[in-house]
Design a protein around this motif. Sequence first.
Motif, PDB file in Angstrom:
ATOM      1  N   GLN A  59      16.945 -37.626  -2.043  1.00 22.06           N
ATOM      2  CA  GLN A  59      16.347 -38.086  -3.218  1.00 22.06           C
ATOM      3  C   GLN A  59      15.709 -39.350  -2.892  1.00 22.06           C
ATOM      4  N   ALA A  60      14.540 -39.670  -3.233  1.00 23.71           N
ATOM      5  CA  ALA A  60      14.084 -41.156  -2.692  1.00 23.71           C
ATOM      6  C   ALA A  60      14.841 -42.193  -3.836  1.00 23.71           C
ATOM      7  N   ASP A  61      15.126 -43.293  -3.163  1.00 23.01           N
ATOM      8  CA  ASP A  61      15.845 -44.442  -3.743  1.00 23.01           C
ATOM      9  C   ASP A  61      17.245 -43.869  -4.156  1.00 23.01           C
ATOM     10  N   ARG A  62      17.749 -42.848  -3.801  1.00 24.16           N
ATOM     11  CA  ARG A  62      19.305 -42.465  -4.212  1.00 24.16           C
ATOM     12  C   ARG A  62      19.939 -42.383  -2.859  1.00 24.16           C
ATOM     13  N   LEU A  63      21.447 -42.605  -2.713  1.00 23.98           N
ATOM     14  CA  LEU A  63      22.164 -42.323  -1.734  1.00 23.98           C
ATOM     15  C   LEU A  63      23.200 -41.331  -2.247  1.00 23.98           C
ATOM     16  N   THR A  64      23.271 -40.201  -1.393  1.00 21.78           N
ATOM     17  CA  THR A  64      24.193 -39.109  -1.806  1.00 21.78           C
ATOM     18  C   THR A  64      25.189 -38.913  -0.431  1.00 21.78           C
ATOM     19  N   PHE A  65      26.127 -38.136  -0.749  1.00 20.55           N
ATOM     20  CA  PHE A  65      27.307 -38.058   0.334  1.00 20.55           C
ATOM     21  C   PHE A  65      27.456 -36.796   0.721  1.00 20.55           C
ATOM     22  N   GLY A  66      27.855 -36.264   1.900  1.00 19.92           N
ATOM     23  CA  GLY A  66      28.315 -35.051   2.147  1.00 19.92           C
ATOM     24  C   GLY A  66      29.597 -35.291   3.249  1.00 19.92           C
ATOM     25  N   LEU A  67      29.851 -34.084   3.615  1.00 23.33           N
ATOM     26  CA  LEU A  67      31.210 -34.207   4.588  1.00 23.33           C
ATOM     27  C   LEU A  67      30.812 -33.231   5.780  1.00 23.33           C
ATOM     28  N   ILE A  68      31.078 -33.488   6.973  1.00 22.13           N
ATOM     29  CA  ILE A  68      30.890 -32.939   8.497  1.00 22.13           C
ATOM     30  C   ILE A  68      32.279 -32.153   8.490  1.00 22.13           C
ATOM     31  N   ALA A  69      32.177 -30.809   8.643  1.00 22.29           N
ATOM     32  CA  ALA A  69      33.459 -29.987   8.744  1.00 22.29           C
ATOM     33  C   ALA A  69      33.932 -30.089  10.153  1.00 22.29           C
ATOM     34  N   PRO A  70      35.218 -29.948  10.428  1.00 22.89           N
ATOM     35  CA  PRO A  70      36.107 -29.353   9.491  1.00 22.89           C
ATOM     36  C   PRO A  70      36.694 -30.156   8.351  1.00 22.89           C
ATOM     37  N   LEU A  71      36.890 -29.659   7.368  1.00 17.48           N
ATOM     38  CA  LEU A  71      37.327 -30.624   6.043  1.00 17.48           C
ATOM     39  C   LEU A  71      38.710 -30.855   6.189  1.00 17.48           C
ATOM     40  N   GLU A  72      39.361 -31.736   7.126  1.00 16.26           N
ATOM     41  CA  GLU A  72      40.585 -32.221   7.401  1.00 16.26           C
ATOM     42  C   GLU A  72      40.422 -33.419   8.369  1.00 16.26           C
ATOM     43  N   GLY A  73      41.564 -34.021   8.290  1.00 11.29           N
ATOM     44  CA  GLY A  73      41.763 -35.091   9.368  1.00 11.29           C
ATOM     45  C   GLY A  73      42.703 -34.441  10.760  1.00 11.29           C
ATOM     46  N   TYR A  74      42.360 -34.666  11.854  1.00  9.01           N
ATOM     47  CA  TYR A  74      42.967 -34.417  12.860  1.00  9.01           C
ATOM     48  C   TYR A  74      43.218 -35.391  14.102  1.00  9.01           C
ATOM     49  N   PRO A  75      43.557 -36.626  13.910  1.00  8.00           N
ATOM     50  CA  PRO A  75      43.144 -37.733  14.728  1.00  8.00           C
ATOM     51  C   PRO A  75      43.843 -37.587  16.180  1.00  8.00           C
ATOM     52  N   ASP A  76      44.718 -36.989  16.169  1.00  7.32           N
ATOM     53  CA  ASP A  76      45.605 -37.012  17.375  1.00  7.32           C
ATOM     54  C   ASP A  76      45.517 -35.560  18.148  1.00  7.32           C
ATOM     55  N   ALA A  77      44.684 -34.617  17.667  1.00 13.67           N
ATOM     56  CA  ALA A  77      44.470 -33.214  18.221  1.00 13.67           C
ATOM     57  C   ALA A  77      42.987 -33.275  18.685  1.00 13.67           C
ATOM     58  N   PRO A  78      42.734 -32.184  19.759  1.00 15.00           N
ATOM     59  CA  PRO A  78      41.398 -31.897  20.223  1.00 15.00           C
ATOM     60  C   PRO A  78      40.473 -31.156  19.295  1.00 15.00           C
ATOM     61  N   TRP A  79      41.304 -30.361  18.355  1.00 21.55           N
ATOM     62  CA  TRP A  79      40.749 -29.327  17.493  1.00 21.55           C
ATOM     63  C   TRP A  79      41.607 -29.271  16.093  1.00 21.55           C
ATOM     64  N   PRO A  80      40.841 -28.796  15.240  1.00 23.14           N
ATOM     65  CA  PRO A  80      41.371 -28.716  13.721  1.00 23.14           C
ATOM     66  C   PRO A  80      42.409 -27.474  13.614  1.00 23.14           C
ATOM     67  N   ILE A  81      43.114 -27.497  12.734  1.00 28.99           N
ATOM     68  CA  ILE A  81      44.135 -26.324  12.338  1.00 28.99           C
ATOM     69  C   ILE A  81      43.346 -25.260  11.488  1.00 28.99           C
ATOM     70  N   LEU A  82      42.466 -25.614  10.429  1.00 29.65           N
ATOM     71  CA  LEU A  82      41.704 -24.980   9.628  1.00 29.65           C
ATOM     72  C   LEU A  82      42.881 -24.071   8.714  1.00 29.65           C
ATOM     73  N   GLU A  83      44.110 -24.841   8.320  1.00 27.92           N
ATOM     74  CA  GLU A  83      44.891 -24.033   7.616  1.00 27.92           C
ATOM     75  C   GLU A  83      44.611 -24.003   6.165  1.00 27.92           C
ATOM     76  N   ARG A  84      44.002 -24.962   5.634  1.00 28.31           N
ATOM     77  CA  ARG A  84      43.597 -25.019   4.274  1.00 28.31           C
ATOM     78  C   ARG A  84      42.281 -25.198   3.904  1.00 28.31           C
ATOM     79  N   HIS A  85      41.226 -24.897   4.929  1.00 28.48           N
ATOM     80  CA  HIS A  85      39.921 -25.250   4.778  1.00 28.48           C
ATOM     81  C   HIS A  85      39.422 -24.301   3.500  1.00 28.48           C
ATOM     82  N   LEU A  86      39.864 -23.187   3.017  1.00 28.33           N
ATOM     83  CA  LEU A  86      39.199 -22.501   1.740  1.00 28.33           C
ATOM     84  C   LEU A  86      39.648 -23.539   0.610  1.00 28.33           C
ATOM     85  N   GLU A  87      40.838 -23.747   0.552  1.00 27.72           N
ATOM     86  CA  GLU A  87      41.373 -24.813  -0.601  1.00 27.72           C
ATOM     87  C   GLU A  87      40.357 -26.001  -0.546  1.00 27.72           C
ATOM     88  N   ALA A  88      39.961 -26.645   0.656  1.00 22.67           N
ATOM     89  CA  ALA A  88      39.180 -27.918   0.844  1.00 22.67           C
ATOM     90  C   ALA A  88      37.913 -27.579   0.256  1.00 22.67           C
TER      91      ALA A  88
END
Length: 332
Positions: A33-62
């Motif tokens: 939208q012009a003159d508006r700022l919105t936010f989104g998320l880049i999947a996967p919907l979890e943090g995994y800072p010390d791993a090469p890939w996510p676990i996807l255990e709770r992605h339905l709830e997320a």
Amino acid sequence: MKPCPAPSSATPIAGPPPLASVQAHPGYARVFQADRLTFGLIAPLEGYPDAPWPILERHLEAARQVDATDMTAIWLRDVPFYDPSFGDTGQVVDPMVYAGWLAAQTRRIAIGTAGIISPLRDPLIVAKQAVSLDRLTGGRFILGLATGDRPSEFAAFGSDIGNRGKRYRDALAVIRAATEQSFPRHQSQFYGTLDGTLDMLPKPVAPRLPVLAIGRAGQDFDWLGRNTDGWIWHLSNPNRLAAVIADWRSGGDGSFRPYGYGTMFDLSTDPDAPLQIGGAGMRGGRKALVQHWLRQRDEGVNHVALNMKPLRRPFSEAIDELAEHVLPVFSV
């Protein structure tokens, strides 16, 4: 906000598109939208800072948690292989398959690709998948296309990385022809020929399927402005961002040209923590983030896509904080 309607007998899935323009597309209009700022998320919907890939255990709830907030989009990356030299697998599963699964689990949020590596995929298959998702979600799907940048993937597919920019332009022309014309006639340089004897069904919810450029895609701003419906880039130097956006919007016919960016993101547990920006990511407490994003909104940023791979606190906790303290600031 009411959920986007699913297709019904009033709008038959193989019938004519009922909307007037891409700005009337429900998912596109919610995100950009012009003159508006919105936010989104880049999947996967979890943090995994010390791993090469996510676990996807709770992605339905997320996914359901995010769908209940004022987040406007979930973005899916196209990473077909794990290459240890890159150390990043995205959300692991195929983005088009995942988009269909997410569409069935959510009701409000737009689902987009950021982005499909068009030189590695047949554009007619991409077109068929995209319009199918668009119709089945009632207009919540946004197609983002990228050229790709991993030589090992191009080698695995037997694809020439050197002409990816040309094939990107060619693929987008094929997608446009197949989804916007009835019994199209189109001669492709790298792909097949549409000779007017076949018609692709369904057609998009709007007369034009929203298509975004993810990254520069090897193109100049003039071409991107004339052929796409927006641009999502990576995190850039905040001191230069206003100039980048002004350059992006300097061409074209004066119509709205959305700009957004994606970034690695970690929300501090301390709301007063200072903002830190470096490399491809940002971290901070919510107060500094709100002030930063208010400035960027005024500079012309329309959307920020947050990749929570570096997140070290529970994902659900971080989303609750953003939903309560950050998103409402930008909802009016």
